[in-house]
Design a protein around this motif. Structure first.
Motif, short mmCIF file in Angstrom:
data_model
loop_
_atom_site.label_atom_id
_atom_site.label_comp_id
_atom_site.label_asym_id
_atom_site.label_seq_id
_atom_site.Cartn_x
_atom_site.Cartn_y
_atom_site.Cartn_z
N SER A 7 -41.07 -12.91 6.20
CA SER A 7 -40.13 -12.49 5.15
C SER A 7 -39.13 -13.62 4.95
O SER A 7 -38.22 -13.80 5.75
CB SER A 7 -39.41 -11.20 5.57
N SER A 9 -36.68 -16.24 2.37
CA SER A 9 -35.97 -16.51 1.12
C SER A 9 -36.46 -17.81 0.51
O SER A 9 -36.79 -17.88 -0.67
CB SER A 9 -34.46 -16.57 1.39
N ASP A 10 -36.52 -18.85 1.34
CA ASP A 10 -37.07 -20.15 0.91
C ASP A 10 -38.57 -20.13 1.18
O ASP A 10 -39.01 -20.12 2.32
CB ASP A 10 -36.40 -21.27 1.70
N LYS A 11 -39.34 -20.13 0.11
CA LYS A 11 -40.79 -19.95 0.24
C LYS A 11 -41.57 -21.27 0.27
O LYS A 11 -42.79 -21.27 0.14
CB LYS A 11 -41.29 -19.04 -0.88
N THR A 34 -41.70 -12.01 -0.83
CA THR A 34 -42.58 -12.85 -0.01
C THR A 34 -44.01 -12.33 -0.06
O THR A 34 -44.96 -13.10 -0.23
CB THR A 34 -42.10 -12.87 1.46
N TYR A 102 -31.11 -15.13 3.54
CA TYR A 102 -30.58 -15.17 2.17
C TYR A 102 -29.67 -16.39 2.02
O TYR A 102 -28.92 -16.74 2.93
CB TYR A 102 -29.74 -13.93 1.88
N THR A 107 -25.06 -19.78 -2.42
CA THR A 107 -24.47 -18.86 -3.40
C THR A 107 -22.98 -19.12 -3.57
O THR A 107 -22.47 -19.22 -4.69
CB THR A 107 -24.71 -17.40 -2.98
N GLN A 121 -25.29 -11.41 -0.84
CA GLN A 121 -26.16 -12.41 -0.23
C GLN A 121 -25.98 -12.51 1.29
O GLN A 121 -26.42 -13.46 1.92
CB GLN A 121 -25.92 -13.78 -0.87
N ASP A 123 -27.28 -11.48 4.57
CA ASP A 123 -28.55 -10.98 5.10
C ASP A 123 -28.29 -10.14 6.35
O ASP A 123 -27.57 -10.58 7.25
CB ASP A 123 -29.48 -12.16 5.43
#
Length: 511
Positions: A7, A9-11, A34, A102, A107, A121, A123
């Motif tokens: 899981s 945030s940065d894929k 994800t 996150y 942000t 934001q 997490d």
């Protein structure tokens, strides 16, 4: 079959990582966005609600906070009670967790982000899974850094699993990451709520580079980034020479801070965190000549910082001197080729027009840290107070203001002697003000500067001794903070000796 929960945030590279895990006989559990990305790219996944038997709710705020997730992560595989309870509650082990958090830091860095947008934001589930997996490092491989993907896959292919040593290192990294993440949130809220002197402060830094050594060869040292300040040596581009040393960084930082005080063409020559010459002129070659001639001896092995483009003419002059570092916003091509003739000369590019966005300064002491706001203040010329009988001309005010800007960046006790917009003598870090004045004035005299000089003192005169000494060396005007209970003695001496004096009403101690 082993199980991995992914899981992120940065894929970045997550599809490739998941496919490698599948090839190693892992089932992939995933959540939300994800899972969608993995499925779209041919990675078969199990949704988190199939594991928990409970849907994702509250716009995704609650999805992994469940005993079947944390039981699968925290259970000890060699503990009979844990094994029994896992079976009784139909919990399956999770052998690998891949989570990154996150983007809270990114942000709040965006202009216009509201308080509520920032809060959203934060997490919750991500740090919880990471901490559970990291605590149970003996049995769970925990991944929070994209840069670790390849190493993990390589070990699993070679050993069938990650080694215990790797698991420990990954676990330690998690707690560093989550501690840093929490520090971003805590510091943001502290700032937004304007809380002074909170009961605790957590500072966080990102590794930038190793250094060969510290102040001395027997001291180890590293450089870490504390902010995204654009006016920073960490944002310099190196065009020539070796990496900066610990002492180089300290000195260069001092040089660019002095340079920031000026907008007209200015050159700063610096050695051991104190300026040995500063010159301002209508063009950069004249500014360089002023800075160099201020003290052509001390600049040997020092730093030159310029706020305008380096021309070939300036480059040739600088190459006549042994220098460690040159910093400028840009270089003419011919100038750069000239400077590159010295392979060890560090030639750096820094946008000197960029803003210095740091607001606080920290200094370590034994057992603690001192905090203060940066000294970003400089008195406006219109606020200078003439305290002597003679009127001060506009040109004289400009010259005194120049001297004052330099004195701000000289170690206390500090005396700066100038001629026009050129330093001609600097007395730094002395135990008494007269001693600093003697050094600065003697230096000016040594190079033939004996009349119409300006003198700046970073703090007030407790006696009239500096005034009387200055008169002997040709000083005709003085700038100092004022505020001594014996100011009248210095003012009286100035009037007797025909010296003009202005007060700034603020000091610039620099320790």
């Amino acid at each position: 079959m082993k199980r991995a929960l992914i899981s992120v945030s940065d894929k970045t590279n997550i599809v490739e990582f998941a496919k490698e895990l599948q090839s190693l006989d892992f089932e992939i559990i995933s959540t939300g966005g994800t899972r969608r990305v993995l499925e779209e790219n041919g990675v078969k996944t199990i949704s988190i609600d199939e594991i928990t038997g409970f849907p994702e709710i509250l716009n995704g705020r609650v999805k992994t906070l469940h005993p079947k997730v944390h039981g699968g992560l925290l259970s000890l595989r060699n503990d009979e009670l844990h094994i029994k309870e896992v079976k009784e509650n139909n919990i399956e082990y999770i052998d690998l967790v891949c989570v990154n958090l996150y983007p809270f830091k990114q942000t709040i860095a965006k202009e216009g982000t509201t308080f509520d947008e920032a809060i959203e934001q934060i997490d919750i589930g991500g740090p919880s899974m990471l901490r559970s997996a990291a605590k149970n490092y003996q049995f769970v491989t925990v991944v929070t850094d994209i840069n670790d993907y390849d190493k993990i896959i390589e070990e699993m292919k070679d050993l069938g699993d990650t080694s215990l040593e790797t698991k420990k290192h990954l676990s330690a990294k998690v707690f560093r990451k989550t501690a840093q993440y929490d520090s971003y949130i805590a510091n943001y809220l502290t700032k937004e709520l304007d809380i002074e002197n909170p009961e605790s402060v957590t500072l966080t830094y990102d590794f930038h580079q190793s250094l060969r050594y510290g102040e001395n060869p027997h001291q180890k040292a590293s450089l870490y980034r504390s902010s995204e300040n654009p006016y920073s040596l960490l944002n310099c581009e190196t065009l020539n020479g070796k990496p900066l040393s610990y002492n180089n960084i300290q000195d260069a930082n001092s040089a660019i801070n002095i340079l920031k005080e000026f907008t007209k063409p200015t050159v700063v020559a610096l050695k051991h965190m104190n300026p040995c010459g500063v010159g301002t002129a209508s063009n950069i070659i004249e500014a360089f000549q002023k800075a160099y001639l201020s003290d052509p001896v001390s600049i040997f092995g020092g730093i030159i910082a310029l706020n305008k483009e380096v021309t070939l003419e300036v480059a040739k002059e600088m190459n006549k001197i042994f220098l460690e570092i040159i910093i400028a916003p840009s270089y003419e091509l011919d100038a750069l080729l000239e400077l590159k003739k010295k392979k060890n000369l560090r030639v750096l590019v820094l946008d000197t027009s960029s803003a210095n966005t740091d607001v606080n300064q920290t200094v370590t002491v034994n057992g603690g840290v001192l905090f203060q706001n940066l000294d970003n203040y400089i008195v406006d010329k219109n606020e200078l107070k003439n305290v002597t009988n003679q009127e001060v001309t506009e040109q004289e005010i400009n010259e005194l203001h120049f001297a004052w800007k330099v004195a701000k960046h000289v170690k206390s006790n500090a005396i700066v002697v100038t001629k026009g917009t050129q330093t001609v003598g600097i007395g730094a870090g002395q135990m008494n003000r007269v001693g600093a004045a003697e050094i600065a004035l003697e230096w000016a005299k040594k190079y033939g500067h004996k009349e119409d000089l300006s003198l700046a003192s970073d703090a007030f005169f407790p006696f009239d001794d500096v005034v009387r000494l200055a008169h002997e060396y040709g000083v005709t005007k003085i700038i100092q903070p004022g505020g001594s209970i014996r100011d009248k003695d210095s003012i009286k001496a100035c009037n007797e000796l025909g010296i003009k004096m202005v007060f700034t009403s603020n000091r610039h101690f620099k320790h």
